[in-house]
Design an enzyme around this catalytic site. Structure first.
Site, PDB file in Angstrom:
ATOM      1  N   ARG A 161       0.846  -1.198   0.000  1.00 22.73           N
ATOM      2  CA  ARG A 161       0.000   0.000   0.000  1.00 22.73           C
ATOM      3  C   ARG A 161       0.884   1.251   0.000  1.00 22.73           C
ATOM      4  O   ARG A 161       0.617   2.217  -0.720  1.00 22.73           O
ATOM      5  CB  ARG A 161      -0.936   0.004   1.213  1.00 22.73           C
TER       6      ARG A 161
ATOM      7  N   PHE B 267     -10.773  -5.628  -6.750  1.00 23.34           N
ATOM      8  CA  PHE B 267     -10.892  -6.432  -5.527  1.00 23.34           C
ATOM      9  C   PHE B 267     -10.477  -5.555  -4.340  1.00 23.34           C
ATOM     10  O   PHE B 267      -9.595  -5.898  -3.562  1.00 23.34           O
ATOM     11  CB  PHE B 267     -10.017  -7.692  -5.591  1.00 23.34           C
TER      12      PHE B 267
ATOM     13  N   ASP C 120     -15.381  -4.003  -6.279  1.00 27.32           N
ATOM     14  CA  ASP C 120     -15.476  -5.191  -5.440  1.00 27.32           C
ATOM     15  C   ASP C 120     -16.901  -5.724  -5.573  1.00 27.32           C
ATOM     16  O   ASP C 120     -17.829  -4.975  -5.899  1.00 27.32           O
ATOM     17  CB  ASP C 120     -15.178  -4.872  -3.968  1.00 27.32           C
ATOM     18  N   SER C 121     -17.064  -7.015  -5.343  1.00 30.92           N
ATOM     19  CA  SER C 121     -18.400  -7.597  -5.450  1.00 30.92           C
ATOM     20  C   SER C 121     -19.202  -7.435  -4.159  1.00 30.92           C
ATOM     21  O   SER C 121     -20.404  -7.646  -4.139  1.00 30.92           O
ATOM     22  CB  SER C 121     -18.288  -9.088  -5.805  1.00 30.92           C
TER      23      SER C 121
ATOM     24  N   ASP D  90      -5.644  -7.320  -6.730  1.00 32.86           N
ATOM     25  CA  ASP D  90      -5.345  -8.117  -5.520  1.00 32.86           C
ATOM     26  C   ASP D  90      -6.527  -9.037  -5.233  1.00 32.86           C
ATOM     27  O   ASP D  90      -7.294  -8.808  -4.294  1.00 32.86           O
ATOM     28  CB  ASP D  90      -5.065  -7.180  -4.335  1.00 32.86           C
TER      29      ASP D  90
ATOM     30  N   CYS E 219      -2.446 -14.583  -3.828  1.00 36.29           N
ATOM     31  CA  CYS E 219      -2.241 -15.048  -2.453  1.00 36.29           C
ATOM     32  C   CYS E 219      -2.476 -16.559  -2.363  1.00 36.29           C
ATOM     33  O   CYS E 219      -2.696 -17.087  -1.281  1.00 36.29           O
ATOM     34  CB  CYS E 219      -3.123 -14.284  -1.467  1.00 36.29           C
TER      35      CYS E 219
HETATM   36  N1  SAH Z   1      -7.047  -5.739  -1.901  1.00 33.78           N
HETATM   37  C1  SAH Z   1      -7.744  -5.890  -0.643  1.00 33.78           C
HETATM   38  C2  SAH Z   1      -7.966  -7.334  -0.294  1.00 33.78           C
HETATM   39  C3  SAH Z   1      -8.705  -8.114  -1.352  1.00 33.78           C
HETATM   40  S1  SAH Z   1      -9.608  -9.444  -0.708  1.00 33.78           S
HETATM   41  C4  SAH Z   1      -7.009  -5.132   0.453  1.00 33.78           C
HETATM   42  O1  SAH Z   1      -5.857  -4.727   0.242  1.00 33.78           O
HETATM   43  O2  SAH Z   1      -7.563  -4.946   1.526  1.00 33.78           O
HETATM   44  C5  SAH Z   1     -10.535  -9.948  -2.073  1.00 33.78           C
HETATM   45  C6  SAH Z   1     -11.759  -9.108  -2.346  1.00 33.78           C
HETATM   46  O3  SAH Z   1     -12.253  -9.547  -3.600  1.00 33.78           O
HETATM   47  C7  SAH Z   1     -12.916  -9.262  -1.370  1.00 33.78           C
HETATM   48  O4  SAH Z   1     -13.267  -8.006  -0.903  1.00 33.78           O
HETATM   49  C8  SAH Z   1     -14.064  -9.887  -2.196  1.00 33.78           C
HETATM   50  O5  SAH Z   1     -15.312  -9.315  -1.868  1.00 33.78           O
HETATM   51  C9  SAH Z   1     -13.676  -9.502  -3.587  1.00 33.78           C
HETATM   52  N2  SAH Z   1     -14.092 -10.388  -4.687  1.00 33.78           N
HETATM   53  C10 SAH Z   1     -13.992 -11.736  -4.777  1.00 33.78           C
HETATM   54  N3  SAH Z   1     -14.341 -12.159  -6.004  1.00 33.78           N
HETATM   55  C11 SAH Z   1     -14.671 -11.052  -6.729  1.00 33.78           C
HETATM   56  C12 SAH Z   1     -15.072 -10.823  -8.067  1.00 33.78           C
HETATM   57  N4  SAH Z   1     -15.197 -11.828  -8.933  1.00 33.78           N
HETATM   58  N5  SAH Z   1     -15.306  -9.562  -8.466  1.00 33.78           N
HETATM   59  C13 SAH Z   1     -15.157  -8.528  -7.596  1.00 33.78           C
HETATM   60  N6  SAH Z   1     -14.743  -8.680  -6.332  1.00 33.78           N
HETATM   61  C14 SAH Z   1     -14.501  -9.921  -5.893  1.00 33.78           C
END
Ligand code: SAH
Length: 402
Positions: A210, A234, A256-257, A305, A345
Site C-alpha cells: 500500500r 478487488f 469489489d463484489s 489483488d 495469495c
Molecule cells: N485488496 C484488498 C484485499 C482483497 S480481498 C485489500 O488490500 O484490503 C478480495 C476481495 O475480492 C474481497 O473483498 C471480495 O469481496 C472480492 N471479490 C472476490 N471475487 C470477486 C469478483 N469476482 N469480483 C469482484 N470482487 C470480488
C-alpha cells in the site's frame, strides 16, 4: 509418560531439516495414548529422537513440531517465551502502523497460532491442535507481552476443521470489541471489523505494498506533470484506493463484489477527508474489466489483488487462467508509462509460476513491460526458511513502456 510417534524408515529426513510438519503417511506407529494437542516425542524408525511436537489424531498433519532441541520442555513458560520473542520482533514496525501481525504460526515457531493487533485489540486464530491445547498459556503471554487486555477469537478457518476442531469465535479475554476499530497505517486511518471482516478483519500483509502504491502515484504525478488516475480491483475496504489517493491520484475507481466491503471503504475514505476522488463500484471484476476495456478510459496505476483463486494444488490450472485473464485485461487498460501491481495469495501457485502467468498475459497484450519489483507480504509475515509452505502472497510491479 509422553506419547511417541515413531516414523517409517526414511521419513525422518524432513525433520532433520527442521521442517515442522509430520504427515499421517510418515507415521509407523503411536506409542502411549496421547490426547489431542498433547506433546509427543517424534522418533525415527531406529528410535533416534527428532522433535517435540503437538499431536493431532485423525488429521493429515498428524503432528506439528514445537522444537528440535531435545533439552527443551514444552510448558507454559516455553510457550510464553516464544510469544514474547515474536511480539518483540515486531516492535520496530509500530512506528508504521498499529495494525500488525504479532505472531505468525509456523514462521514464529508456534505452529497454528496467529495473533494480530488492531490498536489495543488483539485478534487470534488457533488453527492447530497444539495451539488449542496451549490456548490459555498463549493468550496469557500475548496479553502480557502486548499490553492489550482485549482478545477476540476468530478460529473460524477451514484449517481448524481439518484438525478436527470446532469453529470458535467470540471474546476470549476482556471486553467486546467495538463494531469498528480504527487503525492508523502510514498515517492513513482505516476502520476494521474484527468480528465479521476477512481473515482477522484486515489485509495486514499488504502494508508495504500500500505504501508502494502511494509512492508510485506520487512519482507518476511528478513524471507526467498531472495527477494520475488509478484503478483498484478487488478493493475490499479500500486500502490500496486510499493509498493511491494519498499519493495524489485525482480519480480512483475501486471495484469489489461486496456491498458491505464497499460501504466500509467509502467510510474509510471519509475518515481521511478524501472527497471527490473515489468511485466505489459494485461489480464482478472479470466482467468490469471487459466493460472498461471497451470504453475510452485508461489508468496510470492499476492494482489487482484478488482472493485466493487456487485453494489447493487441484485448482492451479483454473486459477492460472483466472490470474492471466485479469492481468491481460488490466494491461489493456493501462496507460503507456503506467504501473500495474498484480498479486496472488494462492500458496499453491509459486513465485516462478506466477511470473510465467503474468509474462503470458504481457505477451498476449502485445505490449512491452518492465518488471520493476517482486512484491511480498510485510516483515510481520516472515517466512521460516525451513517451511516454504508458509509463502503465499506474491506480486509483481510492472511498468508499461510508453
Ligand atoms: N485488496 C484488498 C484485499 C482483497 S480481498 C485489500 O488490500 O484490503 C478480495 C476481495 O475480492 C474481497 O473483498 C471480495 O469481496 C472480492 N471479490 C472476490 N471475487 C470477486 C469478483 N469476482 N469480483 C469482484 N470482487 C470480488
Amino acid at each position: 509418560m509422553l506419547g511417541e510417534l515413531i516414523l517409517k524408515p526414511g521419513k525422518e529426513r524432513s525433520l532433520l531439516r527442521r521442517h515442522p510438519w509430520v504427515y499421517d503417511t510418515a507415521v509407523a506407529r503411536v506409542a502411549g495414548q496421547p490426547a489431542q494437542g498433547a506433546t509427543v516425542a517424534v522418533r525415527a524408525a531406529d528410535g533416534r529422537w527428532l522433535a517435540w511436537a503437538a499431536y493431532a489424531p485423525g488429521a493429515t498433519l498428524r503432528a506439528r513440531c514445537w522444537s528440535f532441541v531435545e533439552t527443551d520442555t514444552i510448558d507454559a513458560a516455553w510457550i510464553g517465551a516464544r510469544v514474547r520473542a515474536a511480539v518483540a520482533r515486531r516492535l520496530p514496525l509500530r512506528a508504521e502502523s498499529d495494525a500488525l501481525r504479532l505472531v505468525y504460526g509456523e514462521a514464529d515457531c508456534l505452529p497454528g497460532f496467529i495473533a494480530d493487533r488492531y490498536g489495543n485489540q488483539l485478534v487470534v486464530q488457533l488453527q492447530s491442535s497444539g495451539a488449542q491445547a496451549w490456548r490459555e498459556a498463549l493468550l496469557d503471554a500475548l496479553v502480557q507481552a502486548s499490553g492489550c487486555a482485549n482478545v477476540y477469537e476468530r478460529s473460524d478457518s477451514a484449517t481448524r476443521q481439518r484438525e478436527g476442531l470446532a469453529a470458535a469465535s467470540g471474546v476470549a479475554r476482556g471486553a467486546e470489541p467495538a463494531a469498528r476499530i480504527e487503525v492508523q497505517e502510514h498515517g492513513l486511518r482505516m476502520a476494521v471489523d474484527v468480528r465479521g471482516g476477512h481473515k482477522t478483519g484486515f489485509y495486514i500483509d499488504q502494508r508495504d505494498n500500500r505504501r508502494l502504491v502511494r509512492a508510485l502515484a506520487g512519482a507518476a504525478a511528478e513524471r507526467q506533470g498531472r495527477a494520475p488516475t488509478a484503478l483498484n480491483c478487488f478493493c475490499y475496504t479500500g486500502g490500496f484506493s486510499l493509498a493511491a489517493a494519498a499519493g495524489g491520484a485525482q480519480r480512483v475507481l475501486s471495484i469489489d463484489s461486496s456491498a458491505e466491503a464497499l460501504a466500509l471503504a467509502a467510510d474509510n475514505a471519509a475518515r481521511n477527508g478524501q472527497t471527490g476522488v473515489h468511485e466505489w463500484r459494485q461489480a464482478d471484476v472479470f466482467q468490469a474489466l471487459r466493460q472498461l476495456r471497451d470504453g475510452e478510459e485508461r489508468f496510470d496505476l492499476i492494482v489487482l489483488d484478488p482472493p485466493k483463486f487456487a485453494a489447493s494444488h487441484h485448482h492451479v490450472e483454473r486459477a492460472a487462467r483466472a490470474y492471466k485473464d485479469i492481468t491481460l485485461n488490466a494491461l489493456r487498460l493501462l496507460a503507456p508509462g503506467g504501473d500495474l501491481l498484480t498479486f496472488s495469495c494462492s500458496g499453491a501457485i509459486g513465485v516462478e509460476l506466477f511470473q510465467k502467468i503474468v509474462a503470458g498475459a504481457v505477451v498476449d497484450a502485445g505490449v512491452d513491460c518492465q518488471m520493476l519489483a517482486r512484491l511480498a507480504a510485510g516483515a510481520d509475515h516472515p517466512l521460516l526458511m525451513t517451511h516454504p509452505e508458509g509463502e503465499y502472497l506474491k506480486g509483481l510491479l510492472l511498468r508499461r513502456l510508453a
